[in-house]
Design a protein around this motif. Structure first.
Motif, PDB file in Angstrom:
ATOM      1  N   LYS A  92       0.836  -1.211   0.000  1.00 36.19           N
ATOM      2  CA  LYS A  92       0.000   0.000   0.000  1.00 36.19           C
ATOM      3  C   LYS A  92       0.869   1.258   0.000  1.00 36.19           C
ATOM      4  N   GLY A  93       1.914   1.240   0.848  1.00 39.75           N
ATOM      5  CA  GLY A  93       2.803   2.398   0.938  1.00 39.75           C
ATOM      6  C   GLY A  93       3.497   2.691  -0.386  1.00 39.75           C
ATOM      7  N   LEU A  94       3.975   1.649  -1.050  1.00 40.04           N
ATOM      8  CA  LEU A  94       4.640   1.824  -2.341  1.00 40.04           C
ATOM      9  C   LEU A  94       3.654   2.288  -3.417  1.00 40.04           C
ATOM     10  N   ARG A  95       2.462   1.679  -3.427  1.00 42.72           N
ATOM     11  CA  ARG A  95       1.445   2.062  -4.412  1.00 42.72           C
ATOM     12  C   ARG A  95       1.045   3.525  -4.250  1.00 42.72           C
ATOM     13  N   ASP A  96       0.798   3.939  -3.014  1.00 36.09           N
ATOM     14  CA  ASP A  96       0.370   5.319  -2.758  1.00 36.09           C
ATOM     15  C   ASP A  96       1.457   6.319  -3.148  1.00 36.09           C
ATOM     16  N   PHE A  97       2.720   5.957  -2.860  1.00 36.63           N
ATOM     17  CA  PHE A  97       3.815   6.853  -3.229  1.00 36.63           C
ATOM     18  C   PHE A  97       3.952   6.918  -4.749  1.00 36.63           C
ATOM     19  N   ALA A  98       3.767   5.780  -5.421  1.00 41.21           N
ATOM     20  CA  ALA A  98       3.877   5.739  -6.885  1.00 41.21           C
ATOM     21  C   ALA A  98       2.782   6.579  -7.539  1.00 41.21           C
ATOM     22  N   LYS A  99       1.593   6.626  -6.919  1.00 42.18           N
ATOM     23  CA  LYS A  99       0.507   7.448  -7.462  1.00 42.18           C
ATOM     24  C   LYS A  99       0.868   8.933  -7.413  1.00 42.18           C
ATOM     25  N   ALA A 100       1.540   9.309  -6.333  1.00 39.09           N
ATOM     26  CA  ALA A 100       1.914  10.723  -6.169  1.00 39.09           C
ATOM     27  C   ALA A 100       3.225  11.059  -6.871  1.00 39.09           C
ATOM     28  N   ASN A 101       4.031  10.044  -7.161  1.00 41.55           N
ATOM     29  CA  ASN A 101       5.334  10.261  -7.811  1.00 41.55           C
ATOM     30  C   ASN A 101       5.489   9.256  -8.949  1.00 41.55           C
ATOM     31  N   GLU A 102       5.183   9.707 -10.153  1.00 35.83           N
ATOM     32  CA  GLU A 102       5.120   8.796 -11.307  1.00 35.83           C
ATOM     33  C   GLU A 102       6.456   8.157 -11.667  1.00 35.83           C
ATOM     34  N   HIS A 103       7.534   8.695 -11.128  1.00 38.04           N
ATOM     35  CA  HIS A 103       8.847   8.122 -11.453  1.00 38.04           C
ATOM     36  C   HIS A 103       9.116   6.815 -10.708  1.00 38.04           C
ATOM     37  N   LEU A 104       8.354   6.545  -9.666  1.00 34.70           N
ATOM     38  CA  LEU A 104       8.501   5.257  -8.992  1.00 34.70           C
ATOM     39  C   LEU A 104       7.588   4.259  -9.692  1.00 34.70           C
ATOM     40  N   VAL A 105       8.168   3.221 -10.259  1.00 37.02           N
ATOM     41  CA  VAL A 105       7.406   2.211 -10.995  1.00 37.02           C
ATOM     42  C   VAL A 105       7.574   0.862 -10.305  1.00 37.02           C
ATOM     43  N   ILE A 106       6.457   0.270  -9.909  1.00 34.53           N
ATOM     44  CA  ILE A 106       6.507  -1.053  -9.291  1.00 34.53           C
ATOM     45  C   ILE A 106       6.565  -2.100 -10.406  1.00 34.53           C
ATOM     46  N   LYS A 107       7.606  -2.922 -10.391  1.00 31.92           N
ATOM     47  CA  LYS A 107       7.800  -3.904 -11.465  1.00 31.92           C
ATOM     48  C   LYS A 107       7.344  -5.309 -11.090  1.00 31.92           C
ATOM     49  N   GLY A 108       7.322  -5.608  -9.803  1.00 33.18           N
ATOM     50  CA  GLY A 108       6.919  -6.943  -9.361  1.00 33.18           C
ATOM     51  C   GLY A 108       7.423  -7.198  -7.962  1.00 33.18           C
ATOM     52  N   GLY A 109       7.358  -8.453  -7.556  1.00 36.09           N
ATOM     53  CA  GLY A 109       7.806  -8.773  -6.215  1.00 36.09           C
ATOM     54  C   GLY A 109       7.964 -10.263  -6.003  1.00 36.09           C
ATOM     55  N   TYR A 110       8.357 -10.586  -4.794  1.00 37.40           N
ATOM     56  CA  TYR A 110       8.543 -11.979  -4.410  1.00 37.40           C
ATOM     57  C   TYR A 110       8.052 -12.108  -2.980  1.00 37.40           C
ATOM     58  N   ILE A 111       6.920 -12.787  -2.798  1.00 34.15           N
ATOM     59  CA  ILE A 111       6.292 -12.867  -1.478  1.00 34.15           C
ATOM     60  C   ILE A 111       5.842 -14.298  -1.207  1.00 34.15           C
ATOM     61  N   ASP A 112       6.159 -14.788  -0.018  1.00 32.54           N
ATOM     62  CA  ASP A 112       5.771 -16.143   0.396  1.00 32.54           C
ATOM     63  C   ASP A 112       6.211 -17.206  -0.604  1.00 32.54           C
ATOM     64  N   GLY A 113       7.436 -17.055  -1.109  1.00 29.44           N
ATOM     65  CA  GLY A 113       7.980 -18.058  -2.009  1.00 29.44           C
ATOM     66  C   GLY A 113       7.438 -18.010  -3.425  1.00 29.44           C
ATOM     67  N   LYS A 114       6.721 -16.943  -3.770  1.00 26.27           N
ATOM     68  CA  LYS A 114       6.101 -16.847  -5.096  1.00 26.27           C
ATOM     69  C   LYS A 114       6.403 -15.493  -5.727  1.00 26.27           C
ATOM     70  N   SER A 115       6.805 -15.539  -7.006  1.00 27.48           N
ATOM     71  CA  SER A 115       7.031 -14.294  -7.739  1.00 27.48           C
ATOM     72  C   SER A 115       5.696 -13.664  -8.115  1.00 27.48           C
ATOM     73  N   MET A 116       5.666 -12.338  -8.130  1.00 28.14           N
ATOM     74  CA  MET A 116       4.455 -11.608  -8.479  1.00 28.14           C
ATOM     75  C   MET A 116       4.801 -10.536  -9.496  1.00 28.14           C
TER      76      MET A 116
END
Length: 201
Positions: A92-116
């Protein structure tokens, strides 16, 4: 970077992957130093946000057992949020910051042993936090316990009402208790018999 420094950096990244609850990969190209500082402040203790080198991070990710899907995202300027707390709160924190700052782009993640991928991280950010879910669960359990207590409290009253209803039904049907029969004359007390048989003076 010297060989020893590279080895130390790889070891540190591997430890971060292994000790974190998850990792969210971002591209930070265009963010200022002040904006990066603001992002770290916003994340607080939920996540540690670190700018990383792709080559070293791939080696560390491989050593930590992360799959190819995650490693394939390590292109361009990369920074990783190593989640130390609730992964939903961090997303949520990353998403909210990305909405206010377009230069932050979420590319994916790795959570609970699974890539996202980015879309899956966005879905994760839409979930309710662990604290909210626990509060709802506690509320539901409290409500169920109150209902159970009310049922148990009503049982004695309901039992008494049922017994009274059965008694009234039997009474209406003429099932009254019979009076005990009178004792026969032969069963008179022994003292009286003795008095009748005593000889006159």
């Amino acid at each position: 970077m010297a060989k020893a420094e590279k080895a130390a950096a790889i070891a540190e990244l591997k430890t971060e992957f292994e000790s974190s609850n998850g990792a969210v990969l971002t591209e930070y190209r265009g963010l200022t130093v002040a904006q990066l500082k603001e992002l770290r402040t916003n994340l607080g203790e939920t996540a540690k946000f670190a700018v990383v080198k792709n080559t070293l991070t791939k080696i560390a990710a491989d050593g930590a057992g992360l799959d190819e899907q995650f490693k394939s995202l390590l292109e361009g300027p990369s920074a990783i949020a190593f989640v130390k707390g609730d992964v939903v709160e961090a997303a949520k924190g990353l998403r909210d910051f990305a909405k206010a700052n377009e230069h932050l782009v979420i590319k994916g993640g790795y959570i609970d042993g699974k890539s996202m991928d980015a879309a899956e991280v966005a879905k994760l950010a839409d979930l309710e936090s662990r604290e909210v879910l626990l509060a709802k669960l506690a509320g539901a359990m409290k409500g169920n316990m109150a209902k159970a207590a009310a049922v148990f409290a009503a049982l004695p009253t309901q039992t008494a009402q049922l017994a009274e209803a059965l008694r009234a039904k039997r009474e209406a049907a003429g099932e009254t208790a019979e009076a005990p029969a009178a004792a026969p004359a032969d069963d008179a007390p022994a003292t009286e018999a003795a008095a009748d048989e005593a000889p006159a003076e």
